[in-house]
Design a protein around this motif. Structure first.
Motif, short mmCIF file in Angstrom:
data_model
loop_
_atom_site.label_atom_id
_atom_site.label_comp_id
_atom_site.label_asym_id
_atom_site.label_seq_id
_atom_site.Cartn_x
_atom_site.Cartn_y
_atom_site.Cartn_z
N VAL A 1 -16.91 47.67 -36.02
CA VAL A 1 -17.05 48.15 -34.64
C VAL A 1 -15.80 47.86 -33.83
CG1 VAL A 1 -18.40 47.95 -32.52
CG2 VAL A 1 -19.55 47.81 -34.75
N ASP A 2 -15.40 46.60 -33.78
CA ASP A 2 -14.23 46.21 -32.99
C ASP A 2 -13.33 45.31 -33.83
OD1 ASP A 2 -14.92 47.44 -30.46
OD2 ASP A 2 -16.51 45.91 -30.32
N GLU A 3 -12.04 45.44 -33.61
CA GLU A 3 -11.08 44.57 -34.29
C GLU A 3 -10.94 43.26 -33.52
OE1 GLU A 3 -7.32 46.33 -35.07
OE2 GLU A 3 -8.13 47.99 -36.27
N LEU A 4 -10.75 42.19 -34.25
CA LEU A 4 -10.49 40.89 -33.63
C LEU A 4 -9.08 40.88 -33.05
CD1 LEU A 4 -11.88 38.55 -36.45
CD2 LEU A 4 -12.99 39.11 -34.27
N PRO A 5 -8.82 40.04 -32.04
CA PRO A 5 -7.44 39.89 -31.55
C PRO A 5 -6.51 39.53 -32.72
CG PRO A 5 -8.97 38.77 -30.09
CD PRO A 5 -9.76 39.16 -31.30
N ILE A 6 -5.29 39.99 -32.66
CA ILE A 6 -4.36 39.75 -33.76
C ILE A 6 -4.13 38.25 -33.98
CG2 ILE A 6 -2.28 39.92 -32.34
CD1 ILE A 6 -2.74 41.20 -35.94
N SER A 7 -4.18 37.47 -32.91
CA SER A 7 -3.98 36.02 -33.06
C SER A 7 -5.10 35.40 -33.89
CB SER A 7 -3.91 35.35 -31.68
OG SER A 7 -5.10 35.60 -30.94
N ARG A 8 -6.33 35.89 -33.73
CA ARG A 8 -7.47 35.37 -34.52
C ARG A 8 -7.29 35.73 -35.99
NH1 ARG A 8 -12.48 35.42 -31.94
NH2 ARG A 8 -13.37 35.09 -34.04
N GLN A 9 -6.81 36.91 -36.25
CA GLN A 9 -6.59 37.33 -37.63
C GLN A 9 -5.52 36.47 -38.31
OE1 GLN A 9 -6.24 41.68 -38.15
NE2 GLN A 9 -6.88 41.89 -36.00
N VAL A 10 -4.45 36.18 -37.57
CA VAL A 10 -3.39 35.33 -38.11
C VAL A 10 -3.90 33.91 -38.35
CG1 VAL A 10 -1.11 34.33 -37.65
CG2 VAL A 10 -1.55 36.74 -37.12
N GLU A 11 -4.70 33.40 -37.43
CA GLU A 11 -5.27 32.06 -37.61
C GLU A 11 -6.12 31.99 -38.88
OE1 GLU A 11 -7.43 31.21 -34.08
OE2 GLU A 11 -5.63 31.01 -32.82
N ALA A 12 -6.88 33.04 -39.13
CA ALA A 12 -7.72 33.08 -40.33
C ALA A 12 -6.86 33.07 -41.59
CB ALA A 12 -8.61 34.31 -40.30
N ALA A 13 -5.76 33.82 -41.54
CA ALA A 13 -4.85 33.84 -42.69
C ALA A 13 -4.22 32.48 -42.92
CB ALA A 13 -3.76 34.89 -42.47
#
Length: 471
Positions: A81-93
């Protein structure tokens, strides 16, 4: 192509002159044996290098589509539905892979695509490569990791094929093979086109011919149809070769036609001395507007997907966000963004590139098959397949020329002597200039001439001794 004395040249080959052409009557009649000899010997000795380049190029043309299939699990995810903020995606990586340092981030370019977080300095990863961590932009879950190479984001399969095509996995020394092939391809193709159109129309027919004449007609027909594409492959291949490519770069720099780059230096003095290089990824504490604000600022400058975010290199550097679309229309705009304020400090537009910089970008991307996507790759596959056919037909002609003896008869020496001085002198001057700027054309050509002179002189002396002794 020999500087052998006239008194001991071989009789003219019947294929070096058109029927009914009086010797010496036209410039073409005098040039044709020279062009034929160059085309023949260049084809015999350079064709193996061209065959390898064509075969590996054919593999590379299909590598883009193969990459999408082989690495589908890393590259694609169900659309959310919605993409997470790019900062959250980087934190997960980073939680999954805390090793190394973030060298760049490529947000998901379209629905259903993953985000790539590139890590440099990872143990076990080639120093010139990065480790790409793929992240589901909807859930933040990593989908896998793969080694990545180059600005096109080549993954292991395409990287292996690319390096095989470029240097046979032999490093810098291996690059000489591909530069040699590119240096001679346009010469061989050009010579073939000149010879083909110099033949009488009746002798260019394929239908109804047999034996060597049919092979020759097929070779010429395929060559003429492929000629423009082969010229293009040769020219674009040379632009990033080791020696000729450096000469091209020097020329572009001398006439102010280099590719502009965005300035990543901070112009506001020392107020950023305490900033970190975390890029908003949570690697270390520090004052930083973060990746989300940086990406928003880039969007404000009309940088649409796909983009790549490069964190500041040091405490006095800015973020760099650049478009990385290599398909038509190309997106190559770039901006620098102050990590403390989120303000754009510099902008470079692809529309403002110098002409030669644009042509270079388009040429390289068309050569690698990315400029027009699958259509581009199909054309490249057809060209490389056509080149393979041309080479095989050429060797078959050589065999048939020998009338079953195993090796064809060589072209006779002394062709240069039939060229009028007013044509030969500027021709040799032009060859010398081109050979200087394209050294892997000039050096082998000079070596061939030297060997040919020696062999011709040896044959001449043996002939004189045989004549003197009467044996």
């Amino acid at each position: 192509m020999s500087v052998e004395p006239a008194v001991h040249t071989s009789s003219a080959d019947p294929e070096a002159r058109e029927p009914g052409d009086p010797p010496g009557r036209t410039t073409w009649a005098s040039l044709r044996p020279l062009v034929l000899r160059l085309h023949f010997y260049a084809g015999v000795f350079i064709a193996p290098f061209l065959l390898v380049a064509a075969a590996t190029g054919l593999l590379y043309a299909g590598s883009y589509q193969a990459e999408k299939i082989v690495y589908a699990d890393e590259l694609r995810v169900p659309v959310g539905v919605d993409e997470l903020p790019i900062s959250r995606q980087v934190e997960a990586a980073r939680e999954a892979h805390p090793e190394g340092e973030i060298s760049a981030v490529r947000p998901a370019p379209e629905e259903g695509a993953t985000t790539r977080v590139m890590l440099s300095g990872v143990k076990g990863v080639d120093a010139t490569h990065t480790l790409a961590v793929f992240v589901d932009p909807y859930t933040g879950e990593p989908t896998g990791t793969l080694e990545q190479y180059g600005s096109s984001g080549a993954l292991p399969l395409r990287t292996w094929i690319d390096e095989f095509h470029r240097d046979l996995h032999l490093g810098q020394t291996g690059r000489l093979y591909s530069e040699l092939a590119a240096s001679w391809l346009w010469v061989i193709a050009g010579g073939g086109v000149v010879l083909w159109f110099g033949r009488h129309r009746a002798r260019r027919k394929v239908r109804g011919t047999t034996g060597r004449r049919r092979t020759l007609s097929l070779h010429g027909t395929v060559g003429v149809w492929a000629a423009v594409g082969l010229f293009f492959l040769s020219a674009t291949g040379l632009t990033w070769s080791t020696y000729a490519g450096q000469n091209v770069s020097d020329l572009r720099e001398a006439i102010s036609q280099t590719t502009p780059t965005v300035s990543a230096g901070i112009v506001s003095g020392g107020e950023h001395a305490e900033h970190t290089q975390s890029g908003g990824s949570g690697d270390a504490p520090g004052e930083d507007v973060g990746l989300d604000a940086v990406l928003e600022a880039a969007r404000g400058e009309r940088l649409s997907n796909p983009v790549e975010i490069v964190p500041p290199a040091d405490a006095s550097s800015a973020y760099v966000v650049r478009q990385i679309q290599r398909s038509w229309p190309e997106k190559q705009d770039a901006v620098a963004i102050d990590p403390a304020t989120g303000e754009v400090t510099d902008v470079v537009r692809f529309a403002d590139y110098p002409l030669l910089a644009k042509l270079s970008r388009w040429g390289i991307d068309a050569h690698t098959g990315s400029l027009f996507g699958p259509a581009n790759q199909i054309v490249l596959a057809a060209l490389t397949a056509g080149l393979i056919v041309l080479i095989l037909l050429g060797y078959r002609m050589w065999w048939q020329r020998g009338r079953g003896s195993g090796f064809g008869r060589p072209m006779p020496r002394g062709a240069w002597q039939k060229v009028p001085p007013h044509v030969l002198v500027p021709l040799m001057a032009g060859v010398a200039v081109v050979g200087y700027f394209v050294p892997l054309l000039g050096i082998p050509l000079a070596a061939f001439l030297a060997v040919d002179i020696v062999l011709g002189e040896v044959a001449y002396r043996r002939g004189r001794r045989t004549y003197a002794t009467g044996s």
